[in-house]
Every structure is written in C-alpha cells, then in structure tokens.
Design a protein around this motif. Structure first.
Motif, PDB file in Angstrom:
ATOM      1  N   HIS A  26       0.386  -1.430   0.006  1.00 50.20           N
ATOM      2  CA  HIS A  26      -0.166  -0.393   0.218  1.00 50.20           C
ATOM      3  C   HIS A  26       0.248   1.392   0.281  1.00 50.20           C
ATOM      4  O   HIS A  26       2.307   1.003   0.364  1.00 50.20           O
ATOM      5  N   HIS A  51      -4.580   4.355   6.818  1.00 52.50           N
ATOM      6  CA  HIS A  51      -6.125   3.315   7.269  1.00 52.50           C
ATOM      7  C   HIS A  51      -5.119   1.752   6.218  1.00 52.50           C
ATOM      8  O   HIS A  51      -5.082   0.937   6.903  1.00 52.50           O
ATOM      9  N   SER A  52      -5.110   2.255   5.020  1.00 51.09           N
ATOM     10  CA  SER A  52      -4.399   1.100   4.374  1.00 51.09           C
ATOM     11  C   SER A  52      -2.793   0.185   5.140  1.00 51.09           C
ATOM     12  O   SER A  52      -3.094  -0.769   5.783  1.00 51.09           O
ATOM     13  N   ASP A  56      -1.865  -2.766   6.851  1.00 48.29           N
ATOM     14  CA  ASP A  56      -0.617  -3.903   7.039  1.00 48.29           C
ATOM     15  C   ASP A  56       0.810  -4.374   8.214  1.00 48.29           C
ATOM     16  O   ASP A  56       0.955  -5.753   7.847  1.00 48.29           O
TER      17      ASP A  56
END
Lengths: 122, 122
Positions: A26, A51-52, A56
């Motif tokens: 990401h 948030h991505s 992770d």
C-alpha cells in the motif's frame, strides 16, 4: 543525520510511504515538511487516514519512505532524493501524539517511524 | 485528463513508482516534470536505472505512481496529490524511446505507463 537529508525533508514536496512487504503493497502520502525528525532513528508523521498501511502493520510493519527536493543539489547536481527504510507504529496517545497534535490538530494518530537507514538515491 | 493532474505533474517534485504486487514491492523515483503525458492513457518516464522494478515486471507489471504539488490547491486547499494506477513496460527503441532520448540524453530506456486510472487523494 546527513545535513542534506535534513534539508530535503524541509521542502514542501510529497513524501511517499510504502508497506513493501504487504501483498499488495500500500502507498500513502504526506508532505515532507510535515514530518518531524526527532533524532537519527525517530521520525514522526501526522496521520489523518493511512488506514491501508496501518492494516498491513498487523502482519509486517516495514516501510520505505521516498522523499526528495529538486532545490537541494544531489549526486548529479540537479536534485536530491532519499529512501528511508524502517518500521512504523501508529500511536493515538502519548508524548509523540501530543507533540504532533499541537502542530496538526486534524490528526487521528502519529505514525512513529523507527529509522533503520537513510539511503541517498540521487 | 483532469487539468489539476496536468498542473501537478508540471511541478518539480518527486514522483514515486511502486511495483505493488511484487514481494517485496520495489520503489523508484523520478521528478514529476520529467514525465510526459502523451494522452489520457499513456505516460512516458525517462529511465536511467529502475532495474528493480523492471525485474519485477517479468512477473507482474502493475504499478502505482504517487505525485503531488503543494502549490496546486487540492481538496483541503493546501496541496494536491494523485495516485496513478496502471501497468508499465520498458522500451529501449522506437518512437517513445526516441522522443524521450531527445529530451533526456542520459536514459537507457523509456518507461511507458498505460494508465488505468488517476485517483485524486487530496
């Protein structure tokens, strides 16, 4: 810390943060001059979303951050850029969060980066 | 193409190119204003090195490119940034290579990006 690196991250240019071991990786962004270098191994980044990459981090929190400034002379004279390699952690309270929240009242968290190394690319 | 995007990639800021499906993802850079937008689906990037992402392309050539300019007003008024999603191919001859080599005599290849979409992030 390399004075050139300190000069580069003062520029108002995009910084790109990548979770290199995620599948898929990401990619999120901030502005270089928003980042606060605390010491040779600690970099604070204000976070509204991101948030991505936070998701992770549950599996692997290694990140690469790309920064650069065309105004700072580099190895070819026309611009200077670095890759920061390290690990990240999102903090929503504590001293680092408070310090960043004072500067950036819109943040939900501070991304605390532990720097492994800073590699000059150009 | 979005006029804001065209304005952003004229700025002298870093552009970051990531092979998001590689393990690990690789990260390389150019300067935004080095990139040449040919049409809504074709972006040319001069390549000296970029060997890491070229090796990844053998398996999967999906890339994300992050660009931004603090000078261009975005969704919050303070800067504008985009993620370009697409696929890449390195060309060492042909019209696109020749076109870029005329501008940048130091290139070994032209990275030809087929744009799937351009996502405004800020």
């Amino acid at each position: 810390m390399d004075p050139k690196f300190i000069e580069v991250i003062k520029d108002t240019t995009p910084a790109t943060i990548v979770t290199v071991n995620a599948a898929p990786a990401h990619v999120v962004n901030t502005w270089s001059h928003y980042m606060q270098l605390i010491d040779d191994h600690t970099l604070l980044i204000p976070s509204a979303g991101m948030h991505s990459i936070e998701a992770d981090f549950a599996t692997d929190n290694h990140i690469t951050i790309a920064v650069g400034s065309y105004k700072v002379p580099g190895t070819t004279g026309t611009g200077c850029g670095f890759h920061i390699h390290g690990t990240g952690k999102f903090e929503t309270s504590g001293a680092y969060f408070d310090q960043m929240h004072t500067k950036f009242d819109w943040i939900r968290a501070t991304l605390v980066v532990t720097i492994d190394d800073v590699e000059q690319k150009i």
